[in-house]
Design a protein around this motif. Sequence first.
Motif, PDB file in Angstrom:
ATOM      1  N   GLU A 183       0.825  -1.200   0.000  1.00  0.00           N
ATOM      2  CA  GLU A 183       0.000   0.000   0.000  1.00  0.00           C
ATOM      3  C   GLU A 183       0.868   1.262   0.000  1.00  0.00           C
ATOM      4  OE1 GLU A 183      -4.238  -0.274   1.953  1.00  0.00           O
ATOM      5  OE2 GLU A 183      -2.697  -0.628   3.459  1.00  0.00           O
ATOM      6  N   VAL A 184       0.396   2.269  -0.700  1.00  0.00           N
ATOM      7  CA  VAL A 184       1.054   3.574  -0.700  1.00  0.00           C
ATOM      8  C   VAL A 184       0.455   4.385   0.447  1.00  0.00           C
ATOM      9  CG1 VAL A 184       1.524   5.667  -2.014  1.00  0.00           C
ATOM     10  CG2 VAL A 184       1.426   3.445  -3.187  1.00  0.00           C
ATOM     11  N   TYR A 185       1.279   4.628   1.475  1.00  0.00           N
ATOM     12  CA  TYR A 185       0.778   5.244   2.706  1.00  0.00           C
ATOM     13  C   TYR A 185       1.812   6.240   3.230  1.00  0.00           C
ATOM     14  CZ  TYR A 185      -1.321   5.568   7.385  1.00  0.00           C
ATOM     15  OH  TYR A 185      -1.898   6.024   8.546  1.00  0.00           O
ATOM     16  N   PRO A 186       1.899   7.428   2.627  1.00  0.00           N
ATOM     17  CA  PRO A 186       2.915   8.408   3.039  1.00  0.00           C
ATOM     18  C   PRO A 186       2.786   8.866   4.482  1.00  0.00           C
ATOM     19  CG  PRO A 186       1.917   9.002   0.933  1.00  0.00           C
ATOM     20  CD  PRO A 186       1.101   7.887   1.492  1.00  0.00           C
ATOM     21  N   ASP A 187       1.562   8.862   5.034  1.00  0.00           N
ATOM     22  CA  ASP A 187       1.394   9.294   6.425  1.00  0.00           C
ATOM     23  C   ASP A 187       2.250   8.468   7.381  1.00  0.00           C
ATOM     24  OD1 ASP A 187      -0.368  11.251   5.681  1.00  0.00           O
ATOM     25  OD2 ASP A 187      -2.170  10.176   6.318  1.00  0.00           O
ATOM     26  N   GLY A 188       2.502   7.225   7.027  1.00  0.00           N
ATOM     27  CA  GLY A 188       3.331   6.388   7.881  1.00  0.00           C
ATOM     28  C   GLY A 188       4.735   6.936   8.023  1.00  0.00           C
ATOM     29  N   LEU A 189       5.294   7.486   6.945  1.00  0.00           N
ATOM     30  CA  LEU A 189       6.629   8.069   7.025  1.00  0.00           C
ATOM     31  C   LEU A 189       6.615   9.277   7.953  1.00  0.00           C
ATOM     32  CD1 LEU A 189       9.562   8.282   6.200  1.00  0.00           C
ATOM     33  CD2 LEU A 189       8.833   9.491   4.118  1.00  0.00           C
ATOM     34  N   HIS A 190       5.642  10.157   7.781  1.00  0.00           N
ATOM     35  CA  HIS A 190       5.531  11.300   8.687  1.00  0.00           C
ATOM     36  C   HIS A 190       5.424  10.848  10.138  1.00  0.00           C
ATOM     37  CE1 HIS A 190       2.906  13.935  11.126  1.00  0.00           C
ATOM     38  NE2 HIS A 190       3.649  14.912  10.630  1.00  0.00           N
ATOM     39  N   ASP A 191       4.560   9.876  10.384  1.00  0.00           N
ATOM     40  CA  ASP A 191       4.318   9.451  11.763  1.00  0.00           C
ATOM     41  C   ASP A 191       5.542   8.784  12.368  1.00  0.00           C
ATOM     42  OD1 ASP A 191       1.797  10.461  11.377  1.00  0.00           O
ATOM     43  OD2 ASP A 191       0.817   8.507  11.153  1.00  0.00           O
ATOM     44  N   PHE A 192       6.288   8.024  11.574  1.00  0.00           N
ATOM     45  CA  PHE A 192       7.515   7.412  12.093  1.00  0.00           C
ATOM     46  C   PHE A 192       8.563   8.472  12.409  1.00  0.00           C
ATOM     47  CE2 PHE A 192       6.609   3.040  10.231  1.00  0.00           C
ATOM     48  CZ  PHE A 192       6.589   2.418  11.472  1.00  0.00           C
ATOM     49  N   LEU A 193       8.702   9.474  11.560  1.00  0.00           N
ATOM     50  CA  LEU A 193       9.671  10.534  11.829  1.00  0.00           C
ATOM     51  C   LEU A 193       9.330  11.254  13.124  1.00  0.00           C
ATOM     52  CD1 LEU A 193      10.036  11.929   8.202  1.00  0.00           C
ATOM     53  CD2 LEU A 193      11.826  10.768   9.517  1.00  0.00           C
ATOM     54  N   ARG A 235       7.415  10.145  15.674  1.00  0.00           N
ATOM     55  CA  ARG A 235       7.521   9.270  16.841  1.00  0.00           C
ATOM     56  C   ARG A 235       8.981   8.947  17.172  1.00  0.00           C
ATOM     57  NH1 ARG A 235       5.178   3.128  17.291  1.00  0.00           N
ATOM     58  NH2 ARG A 235       7.041   2.706  16.076  1.00  0.00           N
ATOM     59  N   THR A 236       9.794   8.717  16.150  1.00  0.00           N
ATOM     60  CA  THR A 236      11.189   8.362  16.414  1.00  0.00           C
ATOM     61  C   THR A 236      11.902   9.489  17.134  1.00  0.00           C
ATOM     62  OG1 THR A 236      11.244   6.912  14.474  1.00  0.00           O
ATOM     63  CG2 THR A 236      13.361   7.654  15.346  1.00  0.00           C
ATOM     64  N   ALA A 237      11.714  10.713  16.680  1.00  0.00           N
ATOM     65  CA  ALA A 237      12.353  11.846  17.350  1.00  0.00           C
ATOM     66  C   ALA A 237      11.795  12.050  18.749  1.00  0.00           C
ATOM     67  CB  ALA A 237      12.174  13.108  16.508  1.00  0.00           C
ATOM     68  N   ARG A 238      10.486  11.930  18.888  1.00  0.00           N
ATOM     69  CA  ARG A 238       9.843  12.184  20.189  1.00  0.00           C
ATOM     70  C   ARG A 238      10.217  11.137  21.232  1.00  0.00           C
ATOM     71  NH1 ARG A 238       4.184  11.240  19.188  1.00  0.00           N
ATOM     72  NH2 ARG A 238       4.706   9.092  19.792  1.00  0.00           N
ATOM     73  N   ASP A 239      10.234   9.865  20.834  1.00  0.00           N
ATOM     74  CA  ASP A 239      10.340   8.786  21.815  1.00  0.00           C
ATOM     75  C   ASP A 239      11.718   8.151  21.916  1.00  0.00           C
ATOM     76  OD1 ASP A 239       7.664   9.263  22.129  1.00  0.00           O
ATOM     77  OD2 ASP A 239       6.981   7.436  21.136  1.00  0.00           O
ATOM     78  N   TYR A 240      12.587   8.384  20.926  1.00  0.00           N
ATOM     79  CA  TYR A 240      13.845   7.641  20.918  1.00  0.00           C
ATOM     80  C   TYR A 240      15.088   8.496  20.694  1.00  0.00           C
ATOM     81  CZ  TYR A 240      10.736   3.642  20.667  1.00  0.00           C
ATOM     82  OH  TYR A 240       9.766   2.728  20.940  1.00  0.00           O
ATOM     83  N   VAL A 264      14.890  16.295  10.449  1.00  0.00           N
ATOM     84  CA  VAL A 264      15.170  15.477   9.266  1.00  0.00           C
ATOM     85  C   VAL A 264      16.180  16.215   8.402  1.00  0.00           C
ATOM     86  CG1 VAL A 264      14.179  14.157   7.378  1.00  0.00           C
ATOM     87  CG2 VAL A 264      12.757  14.741   9.357  1.00  0.00           C
ATOM     88  N   GLN A 265      17.268  15.513   8.031  1.00  0.00           N
ATOM     89  CA  GLN A 265      18.347  16.196   7.323  1.00  0.00           C
ATOM     90  C   GLN A 265      18.687  15.589   5.964  1.00  0.00           C
ATOM     91  OE1 GLN A 265      21.787  16.953   9.780  1.00  0.00           O
ATOM     92  NE2 GLN A 265      20.568  17.888  11.407  1.00  0.00           N
ATOM     93  N   GLY A 266      17.932  14.563   5.524  1.00  0.00           N
ATOM     94  CA  GLY A 266      18.236  14.014   4.216  1.00  0.00           C
ATOM     95  C   GLY A 266      17.244  12.966   3.777  1.00  0.00           C
ATOM     96  N   TYR A 267      17.250  12.696   2.463  1.00  0.00           N
ATOM     97  CA  TYR A 267      16.305  11.762   1.847  1.00  0.00           C
ATOM     98  C   TYR A 267      17.026  11.028   0.717  1.00  0.00           C
ATOM     99  CZ  TYR A 267      12.194  10.239  -0.880  1.00  0.00           C
ATOM    100  OH  TYR A 267      11.267   9.510  -1.576  1.00  0.00           O
TER     101      TYR A 267
END
Length: 439
Positions: free
Chosen positions: A323-333, A335-340, A390-393
């Motif tokens: 599935e194409v689900y771009p919101d998942g990338l936003h949410d992982f970014l 959550r990763t910064a917030r929690d880890y 976020v500093q790169g893609y």
Amino acid sequence: MKQTRQDFPPGFLFGAATSSYQIEGHAFGGAGRTHWDDFAATPGNVVRAENGDRACDHYHRFEEDLDLVAAAGFDCYRFSTSWARVMPDGRTVNPEGLDFYDRLTDAMLERGLKPCVTLYHWELPSALADKGGWRNRDIAGWFADFTQTIMGRIGDRMYSAAPINEPWCVAWLSHFMGLHAPGLRDIRATARAMHHVLLAHGTAIQVMRDLGMNNLGAVFNMEWAAPADDSPEAAEKAALMDAYYNTWFLSAVFRGEYPAAALAGLEPHMPDRWQDDFAKIQSPVDWCGINYYTRKLIAPADGPWPALREVEGPLPKTQMEWEVYPDGLHDFLVRTARDYTGVLPLFITENGMANPDSVQDGAVNDPQRIAYVEAHLDAVLRAIAAGVPVQGYFLWSLLDNYEWALGYEKRFGLVHVDFDSLERTPKASYHALKSALTV
């Protein structure tokens, strides 16, 4: 492309990514046999029993391929080194292998590209697989020796380095699901691999620090786990998948612990004294990389732990049926910064899609890929606007290549490869990105 480089913060890096076994041609240059060669030679494991013997012949064509990276306006090239090319039996050095990566590094620098190395992208030497591979705790020491050897040669010229690509694939996909080499379906093997891959990561970080290297990171693949329905049971199983897929590795590296939901199923099978290894697993890193492609809808299932199953979702899908689900990338970014990771820089180290591309009148039109990249860059920009560092893609991938158990039929590249003639044809997505990056 609706975005351009100017839409991103100053210094934001764009790159293209590849991996050694998928493009180089493993039959060249004195490389040793890998467990991928063995897996592909076993009937039923790989589409048409295809392997990486020739792949894209990047071993001989890397100058041409790096010209494509530079011409597109990319800042960085994310590549991986083959353990079995550098050490054919996992222990003995092959000078031809070291010489190849030396030439490759210099060719990047000559084109103004920042070399971003991943030490291991799944091509374990067969001789080490014979000794238990990732099930054997000794692999942390073997990997340290490999790290010392290859980074002792090219580490002084690396812009960034990460030890292991996608530890979930190295461990769970390959030892529990059996879909990648070594093709096991064994929970005890899985638990050991899930731990030892992290121990090897931390050990390699320490080796590179001792070599004076910096800008060292960890790269994790993530799939957003969503409940298939509104039931508490589905929510519980989605949280369990998130634990063994995503947070197992983040928690180990950044918190020094494993998530309780995943440990409940894996702890009976873990190696002795695993708790003592977190000091090494937590060896400090300078950045965190996220490889993201899709989400999964999860429901309960009968059977032993983890007793869950994937349910087909309603969203548009790629050639991989993802599935194409771009919101998942936003949410992982977020959550990763917030929690880890806090203020640690984050990079999208892989993102892209497979599409059944073909050459028509000398061109490859792939509007689906352009739309996919645009949607995911929008997700990145939303995360940056929310304060995520976020500093790169990095796009996966530069070239159509060997897609592991799916052989050569799934095309992720910005550049089309004819696997008979090996002719390269930049796709419309390549040209769109070139226009976006060179404004």
